[in-house]
Design an enzyme around this catalytic site. Structure first.
Site, PDB file in Angstrom:
ATOM      1  N   ASN A 123       0.808  -1.232   0.000  1.00 39.09           N
ATOM      2  CA  ASN A 123       0.000   0.000   0.000  1.00 39.09           C
ATOM      3  C   ASN A 123       0.838   1.279   0.000  1.00 39.09           C
ATOM      4  O   ASN A 123       0.646   2.172   0.818  1.00 39.09           O
ATOM      5  CB  ASN A 123      -0.940   0.002   1.210  1.00 39.09           C
ATOM      6  CG  ASN A 123      -0.207  -0.126   2.540  1.00 39.09           C
ATOM      7  OD1 ASN A 123       0.843  -0.763   2.617  1.00 39.09           O
ATOM      8  ND2 ASN A 123      -0.736   0.453   3.588  1.00 39.09           N
ATOM      9  N   ASP A 144       0.630  -5.655  12.596  1.00 40.11           N
ATOM     10  CA  ASP A 144      -0.113  -4.870  11.602  1.00 40.11           C
ATOM     11  C   ASP A 144       0.333  -3.408  11.651  1.00 40.11           C
ATOM     12  O   ASP A 144      -0.475  -2.478  11.644  1.00 40.11           O
ATOM     13  CB  ASP A 144      -1.619  -4.982  11.818  1.00 40.11           C
ATOM     14  CG  ASP A 144      -2.407  -4.620  10.555  1.00 40.11           C
ATOM     15  OD1 ASP A 144      -1.837  -4.715   9.457  1.00 40.11           O
ATOM     16  OD2 ASP A 144      -3.585  -4.233  10.674  1.00 40.11           O
ATOM     17  N   GLY A 157      -5.405   2.745  11.419  1.00 43.10           N
ATOM     18  CA  GLY A 157      -4.066   2.190  11.550  1.00 43.10           C
ATOM     19  C   GLY A 157      -3.338   2.603  12.801  1.00 43.10           C
ATOM     20  O   GLY A 157      -3.536   3.697  13.329  1.00 43.10           O
TER      21      GLY A 157
END
Length: 417
Positions: free
Chosen positions: A96, A306, A325
């Site tokens: 990404n 993550d 996030g």
């Protein structure tokens, strides 16, 4: 560099020296000798640290770094240094960036950027062109360039036929498809877990059903096509159950869970602090307990930080506008130690190598020295001083964590925090 590590307790059930306190001699990047005591005849550098424990090098299956395109969030060079000082000898890089890693040249670019670092970078190629979900990307070319799997980060594939084709196609070269699971029509404009807390706060919710429906759909497709499917960052009790049943059937499915979903719950968003805005969202206590149970019974194959750095302009704003996030590399070990036994933590932080077909060295003589060094004892409060990343969007700020990561030895290099 060559060195002798003194008085280290090995945590590696596959090693002949598991749970023993030994000296380790490393020569030319290989473990030359392991013994209760090793003479330093060659006058090598020695490393001796308080309550030193070592394990196979940890591997994080989901890390975003920004570069290329979002270097203000994080660069590859600094990100790999952060990973090393957080105990990770390898990371899987999400695609990404800008541009998206959806072709051979982009995979070559990030691999070239990561050369000569102690922490190895293993790129994930985008499953679809520009991660738009309409057309498959150059999967075989990216595989040849070094991509370990293919997936569109935090984007669910609405087109079920495209997932079917990708699972069929990747079987020709033993590829792995990563499928983030979320029904976008059910999610709608949801921001957080749909439940009592979201109702009280007046925030649109994301039902657990949004995740579970797509997991069920994708598992049906996998049963039809065969192939290898990895479902990242599951977050609900029903998701654990669905994957457990699929594994019982013999399907080639693996899954991961994010550390923040194992520890934090939806009630943390009562402060409207955007550090807790993540995808999938933080769920309720019953889900959190089911995720931990899934880790302990090995339904969940690996645990990921993550890690997703977000710049302050896109994070410290109104809750509904803020990006999803949290960073997680620096807090990973300390947070996990508050809920899981050390051997389970080590297993779940290394099993991603097996999932993604990466060489997994045991701590035995003659093996490559791919080692994480840590002390499981000691409590501390995680503050901004503990953050090494360029972005500071950590969901664990102010949390009481346990243990200390000393660093890693890998690629012939010793990196200490």
């Amino acid at each position: 560099m060559n060195l002798i590590i003194r008085a280290a307790r090995i945590i590696d059930p596959k090693s002949l020296f598991h749970n023993q306190v030994v000296d380790i001699k490393i020569n030319n990047g290989l473990i030359e000798k392991i013994n209760l005591s090793i003479d330093n005849k060659d006058n090598l550098e020695e490393l001796q640290l308080e309550n030193l424990h070592i394990s196979q090098g940890w591997f994080d299956t989901s890390v975003s770094l920004g570069e290329p395109g979002f270097e203000d969030r994080e660069t590859i060079s600094n990100g790999l240094q952060v990973a090393a000082k957080s105990g990770f000898t390898g990371i899987a890089l999400q695609p990404n960036s800008f541009p998206i890693l959806d072709n051979q040249s982009q995979i070559n670019f990030v691999k070239q950027k990561a050369k000569d670092f102690a922490t190895e970078l293993f790129p994930i190629g985008a499953l679809t062109k520009n991660s738009e979900g309409t057309e498959l990307a150059e999967l075989f070319d990216m595989k040849n360039a070094g991509a370990i799997a293919f997936g569109d980060y935090n984007k669910s594939l609405d087109n079920a036929n495209l997932l079917k084709i990708s699972l069929q196609y990747t079987q020709d070269f033993n590829g792995i498809v990563i499928a983030f699971c979320q029904d976008n029509t059910i999610k709608g404009k949801g921001l957080v877990h749909e439940g009592i807390v979201s109702t009280m706060l007046g925030l649109k919710g994301i039902p657990s059903l949004a995740e579970e429906l797509i997991i069920a759909r994708n598992l049906f497709i996998l049963e039809y096509t065969g192939g290898k499917l990895h479902i990242p960052t599951i977050s609900t009790a029903k998701s654990v159950q669905l994957i457990k049943e699929a594994k019982t059937k013999g399907l080639h499915v693996t899954c991961s869970v994010a550390i923040h979903n194992l520890i934090l719950m939806d009630k943390t968003i009562e402060s409207f602090d955007t550090r807790f805005k993540v995808l999938p969202p933080l769920r309720k206590e019953e889900d959190r307990k089911a995720l931990i149970a899934g880790v302990l019974d090995h339904t969940i194959d690996c645990i990921t930080s993550d890690h997703n750095p977000i710049d302050i302009e896109h994070k410290k704003i109104e809750f509904d506008l803020a990006k999803n996030g949290t960073i997680g590399l620096e807090s990973a070990f300390g947070a996990l130690q508050t809920i899981l036994p050390i051997e389970i933590i080590i297993e779940k932080l290394t099993s991603g190598k097996t999932v993604f077909n990466i060489e997994n060295e045991t701590l035995d003589e003659g093996q490559k020295a791919n080692i994480t060094l840590f002390n499981p004892e000691g409590n501390y409060t995680f503050t901004e001083n503990n953050i090494l990343s360029k972005s500071k969007n950590s969901a664990f700020l102010g949390q009481n964590l346990k243990g200390k990561v000393y660093g890693i030895y890998n690629q012939g290099k010793l990196i200490l925090s």
